[in-house]
Design a protein around this motif. Structure first.
Motif, PDB file in Angstrom:
ATOM      1  N   LEU A  96      34.435  31.529  44.697  1.00 40.30           N
ATOM      2  CA  LEU A  96      34.654  31.585  43.253  1.00 40.30           C
ATOM      3  C   LEU A  96      35.795  32.518  42.863  1.00 40.30           C
ATOM      4  CD1 LEU A  96      31.328  31.532  41.227  1.00 40.30           C
ATOM      5  CD2 LEU A  96      33.196  29.888  41.280  1.00 40.30           C
ATOM      6  N   GLU A 130      36.135  35.832  27.281  1.00 37.31           N
ATOM      7  CA  GLU A 130      36.251  36.346  28.630  1.00 37.31           C
ATOM      8  C   GLU A 130      37.690  36.740  28.985  1.00 37.31           C
ATOM      9  OE1 GLU A 130      35.085  33.563  31.584  1.00 37.31           O
ATOM     10  OE2 GLU A 130      35.028  35.061  33.170  1.00 37.31           O
ATOM     11  N   ILE A 163      48.464  36.178  40.462  1.00 38.72           N
ATOM     12  CA  ILE A 163      47.610  35.942  39.297  1.00 38.72           C
ATOM     13  C   ILE A 163      46.800  37.187  38.977  1.00 38.72           C
ATOM     14  CG2 ILE A 163      45.605  34.631  38.522  1.00 38.72           C
ATOM     15  CD1 ILE A 163      46.925  32.341  40.297  1.00 38.72           C
ATOM     16  N   PHE A 169      32.849  37.901  42.523  1.00 37.48           N
ATOM     17  CA  PHE A 169      31.633  37.092  42.479  1.00 37.48           C
ATOM     18  C   PHE A 169      30.886  37.154  43.803  1.00 37.48           C
ATOM     19  CE2 PHE A 169      34.715  35.242  39.571  1.00 37.48           C
ATOM     20  CZ  PHE A 169      33.978  35.050  38.420  1.00 37.48           C
ATOM     21  N   MET A 211      45.913  27.559  46.639  1.00 36.32           N
ATOM     22  CA  MET A 211      47.140  28.295  46.393  1.00 36.32           C
ATOM     23  C   MET A 211      47.261  29.379  47.471  1.00 36.32           C
ATOM     24  SD  MET A 211      46.835  28.327  42.279  1.00 36.32           S
ATOM     25  CE  MET A 211      48.470  28.925  41.960  1.00 36.32           C
ATOM     26  N   ASN A 256      42.852  24.874  39.606  1.00 39.77           N
ATOM     27  CA  ASN A 256      42.284  25.030  40.936  1.00 39.77           C
ATOM     28  C   ASN A 256      40.960  25.779  40.911  1.00 39.77           C
ATOM     29  OD1 ASN A 256      43.101  26.490  44.073  1.00 39.77           O
ATOM     30  ND2 ASN A 256      42.630  24.359  43.688  1.00 39.77           N
ATOM     31  N   ASN A 257      40.852  26.797  40.073  1.00 43.57           N
ATOM     32  CA  ASN A 257      39.617  27.568  40.003  1.00 43.57           C
ATOM     33  C   ASN A 257      39.478  28.214  38.627  1.00 43.57           C
ATOM     34  OD1 ASN A 257      37.498  29.316  40.214  1.00 43.57           O
ATOM     35  ND2 ASN A 257      38.069  30.120  42.224  1.00 43.57           N
ATOM     36  N   ALA A 312      39.724  32.468  34.449  1.00 45.55           N
ATOM     37  CA  ALA A 312      39.193  33.137  33.266  1.00 45.55           C
ATOM     38  C   ALA A 312      38.990  34.618  33.567  1.00 45.55           C
ATOM     39  CB  ALA A 312      37.878  32.492  32.843  1.00 45.55           C
ATOM     40  N   ALA A 313      38.469  34.893  34.748  1.00 42.49           N
ATOM     41  CA  ALA A 313      38.227  36.284  35.112  1.00 42.49           C
ATOM     42  C   ALA A 313      39.538  37.054  35.232  1.00 42.49           C
ATOM     43  CB  ALA A 313      37.447  36.354  36.414  1.00 42.49           C
ATOM     44  N   ALA A 365      36.992  29.462  37.001  1.00 44.71           N
ATOM     45  CA  ALA A 365      36.205  30.692  36.885  1.00 44.71           C
ATOM     46  C   ALA A 365      37.082  31.890  37.204  1.00 44.71           C
ATOM     47  CB  ALA A 365      35.017  30.643  37.828  1.00 44.71           C
ATOM     48  N   MET A 366      37.842  31.746  38.286  1.00 44.08           N
ATOM     49  CA  MET A 366      38.710  32.833  38.703  1.00 44.08           C
ATOM     50  C   MET A 366      39.816  33.056  37.679  1.00 44.08           C
ATOM     51  SD  MET A 366      41.984  32.614  40.238  1.00 44.08           S
ATOM     52  CE  MET A 366      42.948  33.571  41.387  1.00 44.08           C
ATOM     53  N   ALA A 392      41.685  31.024  44.166  1.00 41.81           N
ATOM     54  CA  ALA A 392      42.093  29.621  44.015  1.00 41.81           C
ATOM     55  C   ALA A 392      42.447  29.095  45.396  1.00 41.81           C
ATOM     56  CB  ALA A 392      43.278  29.519  43.080  1.00 41.81           C
ATOM     57  N   ARG A 409      48.475  26.451  37.410  1.00 42.94           N
ATOM     58  CA  ARG A 409      47.918  25.818  38.604  1.00 42.94           C
ATOM     59  C   ARG A 409      46.583  26.450  38.959  1.00 42.94           C
ATOM     60  NH1 ARG A 409      52.629  27.067  42.138  1.00 42.94           N
ATOM     61  NH2 ARG A 409      51.324  26.448  43.886  1.00 42.94           N
ATOM     62  N   ALA A 410      46.505  27.786  38.804  1.00 45.88           N
ATOM     63  CA  ALA A 410      45.244  28.469  39.122  1.00 45.88           C
ATOM     64  C   ALA A 410      44.132  27.994  38.194  1.00 45.88           C
ATOM     65  CB  ALA A 410      45.420  29.969  38.987  1.00 45.88           C
TER      66      ALA A 410
END
Ligand SMILES: Nc1ncnc2c1ncn2[C@@H]1O[C@H](COP(=O)(O)OP(=O)(O)OP(=O)(O)O)[C@@H](O)[C@H]1O
Ligand SMILES: [Mg+2]
Lengths: 938, 270
Positions: B91, B75, B105, B86, B97, A166-167, A172-173, A169-170, B94, A162-163
């Motif tokens: 950024l 990455e 996460i 960031f 959530m 939703n985002n 992947a980080a 970039a986050m 999420a 889900r993340a």
């Protein structure tokens, strides 16, 4: 009820797809159009799997995997090659079209008589109505699915997924492999879509290459409706809302049909409805914002919440409207109090007649099913054990009355049930099964309607059919008490007819019947007159065979066996038996004690003749006889209640319009509509599978008396959705490929019809006649069209026969036709031919122009093409096909059972020719063709 | 701990838009070192951090982290050792959530993600404890969507998420720039305390000269894709903001800086 349950069931089945769309659109924020293709992939895998004998569960898993692979391909193209997601989906969807065709090997696979999960589920049915049982089962399955999928979304893995959406970039980080996750997510989503495709295929009984069109819109609509209905509080609710959305959407479609919305408008209504749900909350929010701005305040979050609420209210209102219609009887009439159980031994025409007669008469007497009475209508499928469990169910339901149709059921019931009143019908002799000693002295809780054969009328009939001095032959087994009694009665009657002589032959088993029949023929009898004898009747076929060879008629005491090839029959009217039983039932329900109600004998006699057999034997049927006879078996025509006939067409096209017109013309012309007080409704599915499904469920729900279908898909949908209403099909190229029949005589019992192959061979033979030197024939066709495929197969055969080389090109859409033709011209062809291909037909004017420029004669299977520039056509006249279909329907309306009517191959050939082009090509059209031509262009 | 060897990165090479963002960066960072980076706009600071994180792949050069060549790693593979915050508070989290899910996460960074129920009560208790370190009264809002928090709160949570599962390297790219002064100070204080208490190896890009001098063991100055100065901790202790600006003037004398660049620096680091 079927309509609503059917809608809910479809909603359950489509919920998997909606969940797939939810995963791509909502979780991954990925607009995935692959769905339209992967739905069919799922369907195709299952259909092919089941047909080739794979375990249905395995087939379902394969469907999941294949569809998931398709989804993975889309996501891979998107992530690997940075192709726009929408485009990647379109690419894969397009490719899937070919792949699905390859999987299926043809455009349509019927699963009618194949075992699948639905059939398996139906077998587990403890005795509930089928749709209710399926509804429970699907509901349970969906509940499990809901639990598992929501649980999945709450795992470490699911939360990461889900993340990712939703985002990214986050994600992947945080060390989530975003691309791999996306590929997995889209694959999972499409896998679920494939599951949906698999289940829908098994539910509707066939897979078709076109069944996925619009899936994505439906999926989105379900997701959006669900979100409006159940605003997400947690992932549990979110997952639930998707399922709810799917069901509500289906119910709305059903509601639209129920209120009689034209299916043409259905898609428009869907789009408008989804739009309304989408914009209403925002619009209201904006209004608030403006008014808030005016008063110097800013929009509060609660303002938006209220706007959402309005959206939810719209959905609720519609859902409530649906619910009210759904539960109307329960709403307005309170709980029904009277319960009646009806059991028949088997799904037999005679027993069905009795049952329908009973139900109709009950309805006329004010017993409305679902309102003030519940009828539990059961059929034991010929199995006595089942009769017992049905009776158990009745007891458990605390029915007020049990109606048993047929001797076997009655016997089981009177043995088992000593308190609940029993009314029997269509029983020959209730005394031998112990129901009583006389009409008035019988078991206290039992009464009913019975009757044996009236021998006097039987002899009258024989006399009327065969006037003058005759010798009749009769065969019986002296060990059968009933038969001996009947023969005595017969002989007594014969004494009153000085012109008739009796010759008898006895047998001690069915193996001897044929020999006995031959012996009688040898003795010079003029007709067989057979009274009811189980042994003899079990070998009736052999008597009919002998009689056929000797060209002498068979006259029977059993109307039901008439269509086996006998000339005439005389017996009691089984429908009337049901009507009489209804009278008795009414008296009992009004408080009379069955012990005080004497057994009744059948009041109405039916005489039936088979005009085909009469014609074959050269026997004239007098007007008087015809006036009293039902043409072939069946029930009386007078004073029956009015009936309804549905003409069901899958889509609008020229051939279907013509044949529909033919059907309606013939029905009107024949006067059958007036005579039987039949009203006709034409229903058109507008080329949409889900609509077709809803239409047939509606037809079944409304208990139409007859269905006529035009087009192969209408036949297929109807054959699957309706197992009881007599069904006559037409404008079908190949019913055998549709799985409704193995041979002309061996077909599903409630349907028959007219098969019209395109006269491909005639067209090819004309090519040879007109162009003796031609070698290569070009052909363009669309493999997705079942009809076109069948034609192409025929064309291949015909080409071989007439020594042509067939050069084929396939297309998927009309705009590819020109290129295909260019390729053909390039490869060098002498003649060009298209058969019943709707894709190519749309381009026929362009084709004709190009072909004329290249001096290549253009042959088709549709004379209407001549007007569009074709050279020569041998086609089927679809209006006549419609007329022929109607004629068969009329036979059924007159009482013949579709089971006994073989499928008819009927190709009324018509010819079209362009004389102008003939001059150009320097050929002379033989007069024989010109004489037959319906269209001549000069 | 970290070695960068002649890193080059050019965006849109051989087009009109060609940007040579990094031009041969060589760098050695020791374990536990806290590095601040300053430089003009477009000098390549963010690109440098992106190269470290793996979001941007260098055209040439080598990246070694903890003795391992990670140049070709993606990455998400490097995320095992590297965490980042960031500049844009949107950024790092999420939004749709919950706070707890976001923390989950983050806590799984560099670990396998199983089909195990994510938010067990044990984990939630741990998160509640951790989030109390922010002193923002978020303990009872674990089940709220993170999108409902203010920018400052979100950035603080992002920071917490970055250090939740102790990273080898922490990358901070102007992570307080988008915040109001009060929140910025709050987040900066948290940054300092996290880095010190966990003894993290950290990069912090900043546009504030005083921040650059106040914080960290070492300050790097970038310009046009090159590292033009490297100021050690001892040197920093002695330097004032004005000294730093004078240093720029010295650089000019060494013809490493043009007049206009000096002007720009003065304007920016006022
Ligand atoms: N993904 C990209 N594609 C193209 N050009 C880029 C990309 N990322 C950065 N650049 C360019 O590379 C140069 C360096 O950018 P970078 O973001 O690293 O600078 P910076 O030092 O972080 O600047 P700022 O102080 O404004 O954040 C800029 O000219 C920028 O336009
Ligand atoms: Mg930057």
């Amino acid at each position: 009820m079927e309509l609503w349950l059917g809608a809910i069931n479809l909603g359950f089945l489509y919920a998997f797809m909606a969940m797939g769309v939810f995963i791509t659109f909502r979780i991954h924020d990925f607009p995935d159009i692959t769905v339209d293709g992967s739905f069919v992939t799922g369907a195709a895998m299952t259909a092919v799997g089941i047909v080739s004998g794979v375990n249905p569960w395995l087939a379902l898993s394969l469907s999941f995997l294949a569809a998931a692979a398709a989804g993975a391909a889309t996501a891979l193209i998107h992530t690997r090659f940075a192709v726009n997601g929408l485009l990647a989906g379109i690419l894969v969807m397009t490719a899937l079209y070919s792949i699905n065709l390859h999987i299926m090997g043809r455009s349509n696979i019927p699963l009618l008589s194949e075992p699948g999960l639905i059939a398996w589920a139906k077998n587990l049915n403890p005795g509930l109505p089928s749709e209710i049982w399926l509804c429970l089962l699907f509901g349970a399955a969906i509940a499990v699915f809901w639990f598992l999928i929501a649980l999945f979304f709450r795992t470490d893995f699911g939360i990461s997924m889900r993340a990712t959406g939703n985002n990214p970039a986050m994600a992947a980080a945080s060390g989530i492999p975003v691309n791999a996750m996306k590929i997995f997510g889209v694959a999972l989503a499409n896998g679920l879509v494939g599951v949906s495709g698999s289940l829908v295929t098994q539910y509707q009984g066939f897979a078709d290459i076109g069944m996925g069109v619009g899936s994505i819109v439906f999926g989105l609509a379900a997701v959006i409706i669900g979100e409006t209905l159940l605003p997400a509080k947690s992932i549990w609710i979110q997952a639930l809302s998707v399922i709810a959305g799917s069901i509500v959407f289906r119910l709305m479609v059903a509601l639209a049909l129920y209120v009689g919305l034209n299916p043409i408008d259905l898609k428009l209504m869907t789009a408008l409805f989804v739009l309304l749900i989408l914009i209403a909350p925002k619009w209201i929010a904006r209004r608030r914002q403006t008014s808030a701005a005016l008063s110097g305040l800013s929009l509060t979050p609660s303002g938006y919440k209220k706007a959402r609420l309005v959206g939810a209210l719209i959905v609720c209102a519609l859902a409530a409207a649906t619910a009210v219609v759904f539960f109307r009887p329960a709403f307005f009439a309170g709980k029904p109090t009277i319960r009646v159980g009806i059991v028949q031994l088997s799904d037999h025409a005679v027993l069905n007649m009795t049952r329908n007669g009973f139900l109709e008469e009950m309805a006329d007497r004010g017993y409305q099913n679902g309102e003030n009475v519940i009828f539990y209508i059961e059929d034991a499928g010929g199995d006595m054990a089942t009769v017992n469990s049905i009776l158990d169910k009745f007891l458990q339901k605390k029915v007020d009355l049990i109606v048993t149709i047929s001797t076997g059921c009655t016997q089981a019931a009177i043995n088992k049930i000593k308190e609940t009143p029993i009314v029997f019908a269509t029983v020959a002799n209730p005394f031998i099964i112990g129901a009583g000693q006389s009409d008035t002295d019988h078991l206290p809780n039992v009464t009913g309607v019975y009757g044996a054969i009236p021998m006097d009328r039987m002899m009258e009939l024989t006399g009327a059919l065969l006037p003058g001095k005759i010798k009749i032959g009769c065969i019986w087994d002296p060990a059968q008490v009933n038969a001996v009694f009947n023969v005595r009665q017969l002989q007594a009657q014969i004494k009153k007819h000085p012109d008739i002589r009796f010759v008898g032959a006895t047998v001690t088993g069915s193996a001897e019947v044929q020999q006995a029949a031959q012996a009688l023929v040898h003795k010079g009898i003029d007709a067989f007159v057979l009274v009811t004898d189980n042994i003899v009747f079990s070998a009736l076929d052999s008597i009919i065979k002998v009689a056929d060879i000797a060209k002498i008629p068979v006259i029977l005491s059993d109307i039901e066996r008439l269509s086996d090839g006998a000339l005439a029959a005389c017996g009691y009217d089984y429908r009337q038996s049901g009507v009489q039983a209804a009278h008795l039932a009414d008296r009992i329900l009004k408080g009379e004690n069955p012990a005080d109600i004497p057994f009744e004998r059948y009041k109405k006699l039916t005489i039936a003749v088979n005009p085909d057999v009469a014609a074959r034997l050269g026997i004239a049927l007098s007007a008087k006889l015809l006036a009293q006879a039902t043409l072939a078996g069946g029930h009386p025509q007078k004073d029956g209640p009015s009936k309804r006939l549905a003409v069901f067409v899958f889509s609008d096209n020229y051939a279907l319009e013509l044949s529909t017109q033919g059907i309606l013309d013939e029905l009107r012309r024949s006067g059958v509509l007036k005579k039987h007080r039949i009203t006709v409704d034409v229903k058109n599915a507008q080329n949409d599978y889900a609509t077709a499904q809803a239409i047939i469920q509606d037809i079944v729900r409304q208990q139409y008396d007859y269905i006529i279908t035009a087009s192969s898909l209408a036949l297929q949908v109807t054959a699957n959705g309706n197992k009881t209403i007599p069904h006559i099909f037409g404008t079908v190229t190949d019913p055998y490929r549709m799985g409704v029949a193995k041979t002309a005589r061996d077909h599903l019992p409630n349907l028959t019809g007219v098969a019209t192959f395109q006269p491909v061979e005639s067209a090819v033979s004309a090519m040879r006649a007109l162009f003796p030197k031609a070698k290569r024939v070009g052909l363009i066709w669309n493999p997705a069209e079942a009809n076109s495929e069948a034609c192409t197969l025929k064309a291949r055969e015909a080409a071989k026969k007439f020594n042509f080389e067939l050069v084929e090109k396939t297309v998927g859409r009309t705009d590819e036709v020109k290129d295909a033709l260019a390729a053909l011209l390039n490869s060098g062809i002498d003649l060009f031919f298209t058969s019943g291909d709707n894709t190519v037909i749309l381009a026929s004017a362009t084709l004709a122009q190009i072909l004329m420029e290249h001096n290549i004669p253009y042959f088709t299977n549709d004379p209407a093409d001549i007007e569009r520039g074709a050279f020569f056509s041998v086609g089927a006249d679809y209006h006549s096909v419609g007329v022929e279909t109607a004629k068969m329907a009329i036979r059924v309306i007159h009482g013949e059972s579709p089971k006994d009517i073989p499928i008819r191959e009927y190709v009324p050939e018509t010819i079209g020719v362009s004389v102008k082009l003939a001059d150009r090509y320097g050929v002379k059209i033989p007069d024989a063709y010109l004489a037959k031509a319906a269209v001549i262009r000069r | 701990m970290i070695q960068l060897q002649s890193i080059h990165k050019t965006f849109h090479p051989e087009t009109l838009n060609e940007v040579r963002a990094l031009r041969g960066i060589d760098l050695q960072i020791r374990r536990g070192e806290f590095v601040t980076i300053i430089g003009t706009n477009g000098s390549g600071k963010s690109t440098l951090l992106n190269v470290l994180a793996g979001t941007v792949r260098p055209d040439s050069g080598k990246i070694v982290i903890g003795g391992k060549d990670v140049t070709r790693q993606q990455e998400h593979q490097r995320a095992r050792t590297i965490a980042r915050v960031f500049q844009n508070p949107f950024l790092g989290t999420a939004p749709d959530m919950t706070i707890a899910e976001n923390l989950l996460i983050a806590s799984l960074r560099g670990k396998r993600r199983h089909l195990r129920i994510g938010l067990s009560s044990a984990r939630k208790n741990r998160f509640r404890e951790q989030i109390s370190r922010l002193e923002m009264q978020l303990e009872d809002r674990l089940d709220h969507l993170i999108g409902t928090l203010s920018g400052g709160q979100r950035q603080a949570v992002s920071l917490l998420m970055a250090v939740l599962n102790k990273p080898d390297v922490l990358l901070l790219d102007e992570h307080t720039a988008a915040l109001d002064p009060k929140s910025a100070a709050q987040v900066l204080a948290l940054t300092r305390s996290f880095i010190e208490s966990e003894n993290l190896t950290a990069f912090m890009v900043t546009h504030s000269m005083s921040q650059a001098l106040d914080l960290g063991d070492r300050t790097l100055m970038m310009h046009k894709g090159e590292m033009i100065d490297d100021i050690s901790a001892e040197e920093k202790k002695r330097l004032t903001v004005d000294d730093l600006l004078d240093k720029f003037a010295d650089l000019r004398k060494a013809e490493k800086l043009t007049d206009e660049m000096l002007e720009q620096l003065r304007r920016e680091y006022r």
